[in-house]
Scaffold this motif. Structure first.
Motif, PDB file in Angstrom:
ATOM      1  N   TYR A 195      39.134  33.648  42.021  1.00  0.00           N
ATOM      2  CA  TYR A 195      37.637  33.781  41.610  1.00  0.00           C
ATOM      3  C   TYR A 195      36.544  33.279  42.655  1.00  0.00           C
ATOM      4  O   TYR A 195      35.559  33.407  42.351  1.00  0.00           O
ATOM      5  CB  TYR A 195      37.400  33.734  40.043  1.00  0.00           C
ATOM      6  CG  TYR A 195      38.331  34.528  39.408  1.00  0.00           C
ATOM      7  CD1 TYR A 195      37.993  35.919  39.181  1.00  0.00           C
ATOM      8  CD2 TYR A 195      39.451  33.964  38.637  1.00  0.00           C
ATOM      9  CE1 TYR A 195      38.948  36.657  38.435  1.00  0.00           C
ATOM     10  CE2 TYR A 195      40.301  34.739  37.793  1.00  0.00           C
ATOM     11  CZ  TYR A 195      40.050  36.203  37.948  1.00  0.00           C
ATOM     12  OH  TYR A 195      40.641  37.177  37.128  1.00  0.00           O
ATOM     13  N   LYS A 253      36.885  46.255  40.979  1.00  0.00           N
ATOM     14  CA  LYS A 253      38.333  46.332  40.517  1.00  0.00           C
ATOM     15  C   LYS A 253      38.324  45.016  39.508  1.00  0.00           C
ATOM     16  O   LYS A 253      39.126  45.015  38.526  1.00  0.00           O
ATOM     17  CB  LYS A 253      39.214  46.196  41.529  1.00  0.00           C
ATOM     18  CG  LYS A 253      40.597  46.269  41.256  1.00  0.00           C
ATOM     19  CD  LYS A 253      41.636  46.416  42.414  1.00  0.00           C
ATOM     20  CE  LYS A 253      43.022  46.654  42.090  1.00  0.00           C
ATOM     21  NZ  LYS A 253      43.644  45.552  41.697  1.00  0.00           N
ATOM     22  N   ILE A 254      37.730  43.852  40.169  1.00  0.00           N
ATOM     23  CA  ILE A 254      37.817  42.719  39.433  1.00  0.00           C
ATOM     24  C   ILE A 254      37.068  42.602  38.278  1.00  0.00           C
ATOM     25  O   ILE A 254      37.619  42.245  37.348  1.00  0.00           O
ATOM     26  CB  ILE A 254      37.278  41.478  40.425  1.00  0.00           C
ATOM     27  CG1 ILE A 254      38.247  41.132  41.381  1.00  0.00           C
ATOM     28  CG2 ILE A 254      37.115  40.107  39.583  1.00  0.00           C
ATOM     29  CD1 ILE A 254      37.706  40.490  42.598  1.00  0.00           C
ATOM     30  N   GLN A 305      33.657  47.684  46.078  1.00  0.00           N
ATOM     31  CA  GLN A 305      35.249  48.367  45.408  1.00  0.00           C
ATOM     32  C   GLN A 305      35.879  47.128  44.870  1.00  0.00           C
ATOM     33  O   GLN A 305      36.691  47.213  44.076  1.00  0.00           O
ATOM     34  CB  GLN A 305      36.190  49.038  46.576  1.00  0.00           C
ATOM     35  CG  GLN A 305      35.473  50.076  47.258  1.00  0.00           C
ATOM     36  CD  GLN A 305      34.874  49.615  48.560  1.00  0.00           C
ATOM     37  OE1 GLN A 305      33.973  48.518  48.598  1.00  0.00           O
ATOM     38  NE2 GLN A 305      35.006  50.198  49.725  1.00  0.00           N
ATOM     39  N   GLU A 306      35.940  45.958  45.837  1.00  0.00           N
ATOM     40  CA  GLU A 306      36.855  44.721  45.136  1.00  0.00           C
ATOM     41  C   GLU A 306      36.249  44.206  43.946  1.00  0.00           C
ATOM     42  O   GLU A 306      37.027  43.909  42.895  1.00  0.00           O
ATOM     43  CB  GLU A 306      36.886  43.832  46.244  1.00  0.00           C
ATOM     44  CG  GLU A 306      37.833  44.127  47.311  1.00  0.00           C
ATOM     45  CD  GLU A 306      37.622  43.113  48.696  1.00  0.00           C
ATOM     46  OE1 GLU A 306      36.662  42.373  48.755  1.00  0.00           O
ATOM     47  OE2 GLU A 306      38.552  43.010  49.055  1.00  0.00           O
ATOM     48  N   ILE A 307      34.919  44.120  44.121  1.00  0.00           N
ATOM     49  CA  ILE A 307      34.218  43.560  42.733  1.00  0.00           C
ATOM     50  C   ILE A 307      34.286  44.560  41.641  1.00  0.00           C
ATOM     51  O   ILE A 307      34.584  44.075  40.597  1.00  0.00           O
ATOM     52  CB  ILE A 307      32.711  43.207  43.189  1.00  0.00           C
ATOM     53  CG1 ILE A 307      32.527  42.242  44.299  1.00  0.00           C
ATOM     54  CG2 ILE A 307      31.923  42.915  41.789  1.00  0.00           C
ATOM     55  CD1 ILE A 307      31.809  40.984  43.931  1.00  0.00           C
ATOM     56  N   ILE A 325      34.399  33.654  45.122  1.00  0.00           N
ATOM     57  CA  ILE A 325      33.926  35.007  45.942  1.00  0.00           C
ATOM     58  C   ILE A 325      33.098  34.408  47.283  1.00  0.00           C
ATOM     59  O   ILE A 325      31.937  34.073  47.066  1.00  0.00           O
ATOM     60  CB  ILE A 325      32.842  35.563  44.854  1.00  0.00           C
ATOM     61  CG1 ILE A 325      33.671  35.981  43.518  1.00  0.00           C
ATOM     62  CG2 ILE A 325      32.619  37.142  45.472  1.00  0.00           C
ATOM     63  CD1 ILE A 325      32.655  36.201  42.488  1.00  0.00           C
ATOM     64  N   ARG A 348      32.984  39.714  48.826  1.00  0.00           N
ATOM     65  CA  ARG A 348      33.581  40.851  48.479  1.00  0.00           C
ATOM     66  C   ARG A 348      32.951  42.237  48.585  1.00  0.00           C
ATOM     67  O   ARG A 348      31.765  42.318  48.478  1.00  0.00           O
ATOM     68  CB  ARG A 348      34.144  40.775  47.178  1.00  0.00           C
ATOM     69  CG  ARG A 348      34.852  39.206  46.881  1.00  0.00           C
ATOM     70  CD  ARG A 348      35.560  39.519  45.681  1.00  0.00           C
ATOM     71  NE  ARG A 348      36.232  38.080  45.550  1.00  0.00           N
ATOM     72  CZ  ARG A 348      37.586  38.065  45.554  1.00  0.00           C
ATOM     73  NH1 ARG A 348      38.474  39.118  45.629  1.00  0.00           N
ATOM     74  NH2 ARG A 348      38.193  36.883  45.141  1.00  0.00           N
ATOM     75  N   TYR A 349      33.645  43.291  48.655  1.00  0.00           N
ATOM     76  CA  TYR A 349      33.220  44.691  48.865  1.00  0.00           C
ATOM     77  C   TYR A 349      32.960  45.051  47.688  1.00  0.00           C
ATOM     78  O   TYR A 349      33.624  44.650  46.741  1.00  0.00           O
ATOM     79  CB  TYR A 349      34.060  45.354  49.747  1.00  0.00           C
ATOM     80  CG  TYR A 349      33.977  45.093  51.485  1.00  0.00           C
ATOM     81  CD1 TYR A 349      32.932  45.373  52.125  1.00  0.00           C
ATOM     82  CD2 TYR A 349      35.084  44.147  51.821  1.00  0.00           C
ATOM     83  CE1 TYR A 349      32.997  45.019  53.512  1.00  0.00           C
ATOM     84  CE2 TYR A 349      35.061  43.677  53.125  1.00  0.00           C
ATOM     85  CZ  TYR A 349      34.023  44.130  54.110  1.00  0.00           C
ATOM     86  OH  TYR A 349      33.845  43.796  55.464  1.00  0.00           O
TER      87      TYR A 349
END
Length: 127
Positions: free
Chosen positions: A86, A98-99, A94-96, A88, A91-92
């Motif tokens: 976690y 998803k998380i 899309q990654e955020i 960070i 992050r792009y």
């Protein structure tokens, strides 16, 4: 060196207070991020104390625990590994997104409690 140790301890305290604030505002990703930061900084205090050197610029909690030469059990090791995820940096979106799908209040509260317990235990190693 004591001044540097205090510096890291104070930052850790600030981050854990931020974790509490993020939990209250239901910003669960940032609860996990600031928990990671709080543990990172208490570990950097330990590394500073035991190596008598400023800690390396790393966010890897397992590397920091190794440098501090503190023995931890497998449960603590697993928690540090999970918490490291976690951090960070950048992050792009899309990654955020998803998380964020995998994080909820119950999970954030569990991480927050575990983080506070771990920090309390680690602070004992500073004395």
């Amino acid at each position: 060196m004591e001044k540097d140790v205090k510096y890291w301890v104070d930052l850790s305290k600030y981050d854990i207070k931020t974790s509490d604030a993020m939990f209250k505002s239901r910003r669960y990703l940032y609860v996990l991020f600031t928990c990671q930061q709080a543990v990172e900084k208490i570990l950097k205090a330990l590394v500073t104390k035991y190596t008598r050197q400023f800690p390396p610029k790393t966010h890897d909690l397992l590397k920091l625990i190794e440098l501090s030469k503190i023995d931890i059990d497998e449960i603590q090791k697993e928690f540090l590994s999970k918490l490291s995820f976690y951090y960070i940096e950048t992050r792009y979106p899309q990654e955020i997104a998803k998380i964020l799908k995998d994080i909820n209040g119950e999970m954030a509260l569990e991480y927050l409690k575990n983080t506070k317990a771990l920090i309390k235990w680690l602070k004992l190693k500073l004395k």
